[in-house]
Scaffold this motif. Structure first.
Motif, PDB file in Angstrom:
ATOM      1  N   PRO A  41       0.818  -1.214   0.000  1.00 41.03           N
ATOM      2  CA  PRO A  41       0.000   0.000   0.000  1.00 41.03           C
ATOM      3  C   PRO A  41       0.854   1.267   0.000  1.00 41.03           C
ATOM      4  O   PRO A  41       1.966   1.289   0.520  1.00 41.03           O
ATOM      5  N   TYR A  42       0.296   2.281  -0.620  1.00 41.41           N
ATOM      6  CA  TYR A  42       0.970   3.571  -0.722  1.00 41.41           C
ATOM      7  C   TYR A  42       0.378   4.554   0.265  1.00 41.41           C
ATOM      8  O   TYR A  42      -0.796   4.461   0.635  1.00 41.41           O
ATOM      9  N   MET A  43       1.189   5.515   0.623  1.00 40.09           N
ATOM     10  CA  MET A  43       0.738   6.628   1.465  1.00 40.09           C
ATOM     11  C   MET A  43       0.627   7.864   0.578  1.00 40.09           C
ATOM     12  O   MET A  43       1.307   7.967  -0.439  1.00 40.09           O
ATOM     13  N   ILE A  44      -0.199   8.804   0.973  1.00 42.34           N
ATOM     14  CA  ILE A  44      -0.323  10.069   0.251  1.00 42.34           C
ATOM     15  C   ILE A  44       1.067  10.709   0.195  1.00 42.34           C
ATOM     16  O   ILE A  44       1.784  10.766   1.191  1.00 42.34           O
ATOM     17  N   GLY A  45       1.474  11.150  -0.988  1.00 45.36           N
ATOM     18  CA  GLY A  45       2.776  11.775  -1.175  1.00 45.36           C
ATOM     19  C   GLY A  45       3.846  10.833  -1.709  1.00 45.36           C
ATOM     20  O   GLY A  45       4.887  11.283  -2.175  1.00 45.36           O
ATOM     21  N   GLU A  46       3.620   9.517  -1.627  1.00 45.97           N
ATOM     22  CA  GLU A  46       4.578   8.567  -2.187  1.00 45.97           C
ATOM     23  C   GLU A  46       4.414   8.492  -3.705  1.00 45.97           C
ATOM     24  O   GLU A  46       3.377   8.879  -4.252  1.00 45.97           O
ATOM     25  N   THR A  47       5.447   7.991  -4.369  1.00 44.80           N
ATOM     26  CA  THR A  47       5.432   7.901  -5.830  1.00 44.80           C
ATOM     27  C   THR A  47       5.262   6.449  -6.266  1.00 44.80           C
ATOM     28  O   THR A  47       5.961   5.560  -5.779  1.00 44.80           O
ATOM     29  N   ALA A  48       4.330   6.250  -7.179  1.00 40.78           N
ATOM     30  CA  ALA A  48       4.133   4.938  -7.796  1.00 40.78           C
ATOM     31  C   ALA A  48       4.832   4.969  -9.160  1.00 40.78           C
ATOM     32  O   ALA A  48       4.645   5.902  -9.934  1.00 40.78           O
ATOM     33  N   THR A  49       5.658   3.963  -9.426  1.00 37.54           N
ATOM     34  CA  THR A  49       6.347   3.879 -10.707  1.00 37.54           C
ATOM     35  C   THR A  49       5.628   2.870 -11.587  1.00 37.54           C
ATOM     36  O   THR A  49       5.629   1.672 -11.299  1.00 37.54           O
ATOM     37  N   PHE A  50       5.015   3.386 -12.644  1.00 35.87           N
ATOM     38  CA  PHE A  50       4.347   2.550 -13.630  1.00 35.87           C
ATOM     39  C   PHE A  50       5.324   2.297 -14.776  1.00 35.87           C
ATOM     40  O   PHE A  50       6.185   3.121 -15.065  1.00 35.87           O
ATOM     41  N   ARG A  51       5.179   1.166 -15.425  1.00 34.19           N
ATOM     42  CA  ARG A  51       5.974   0.833 -16.615  1.00 34.19           C
ATOM     43  C   ARG A  51       4.992   0.521 -17.739  1.00 34.19           C
ATOM     44  O   ARG A  51       4.199  -0.413 -17.635  1.00 34.19           O
ATOM     45  N   VAL A  52       5.044   1.326 -18.787  1.00 35.03           N
ATOM     46  CA  VAL A  52       4.188   1.127 -19.953  1.00 35.03           C
ATOM     47  C   VAL A  52       5.052   0.464 -21.019  1.00 35.03           C
ATOM     48  O   VAL A  52       6.016   1.054 -21.496  1.00 35.03           O
ATOM     49  N   LYS A  53       4.710  -0.769 -21.353  1.00 37.54           N
ATOM     50  CA  LYS A  53       5.476  -1.515 -22.349  1.00 37.54           C
ATOM     51  C   LYS A  53       4.645  -1.630 -23.622  1.00 37.54           C
ATOM     52  O   LYS A  53       3.515  -2.098 -23.588  1.00 37.54           O
TER      53      LYS A  53
END
Length: 169
Positions: A41-53
């Protein structure tokens, strides 16, 4: 004799009328897969790294592939952290934001390219939203002759259809 241009079974003879000349049917077929590096789980302010292939599954080289990424209101976009991505429409509580990316290099048959997208987890304007889903699609593309190719073998670009949104992350 195959080397004889008058031989009707020679597929390389230009005057040959035997209907056996080899021809490759063009198949233009791009595909996209989007993943996230860490499922939280993420917290507000954290960054999620998505990978678009983006994959070229056909037998025709592709270029100028434009991607749409539908960013929901629970994400914030930082242009400096995402070279090549452009925020076209900012998200609101009722409308997804729209990000675009153009792959200008040639994507040969069988090749793929991975594009990172870093989105900050933000407090959603709509408190009823409990998830932070994020969708992407291929908007448009061209072959190496500069022809727009909207004839993908198994999908239609730039639709953001309900069927596409039924896919659960």
């Amino acid at each position: 004799i195959n080397g004889d241009p008058n031989n009707p079974s020679n597929p390389d003879a230009p005057q040959d009328e035997d209907d056996h000349d080899p021809h490759q049917v063009q198949v233009f077929d791009l595909a996209l897969r989007k993943t996230v590096d860490d499922r939280g789980p993420y917290m507000i302010g954290e960054t999620a790294t998505f990978r678009v292939k983006v994959y070229n599954q056909g037998n025709v080289p592709a270029q100028n592939v434009i991607l749409n990424d539908y960013m929901r209101s629970g994400f914030a976009f930082n242009a400096a952290a995402n070279p090549g991505w452009t925020l076209t429409t900012a998200p609101t509580s009722s409308v997804d934001g729209l990000l675009n990316y153009t792959i200008t290099s040639v994507l040969l048959p069988g090749d793929s390219i991975i594009l990172p997208l870093l989105l900050e987890i933000a407090l959603d304007e709509n408190p009823a939203v409990k998830d932070w889903w994020n969708y992407a699609e291929i908007r448009s593309s061209q072959d190496t002759l500069g022809n727009n190719r909207n004839d993908d073998a198994d999908s239609q670009g730039n639709t953001n259809s309900p069927r596409e949104n039924e896919v659960e992350p």
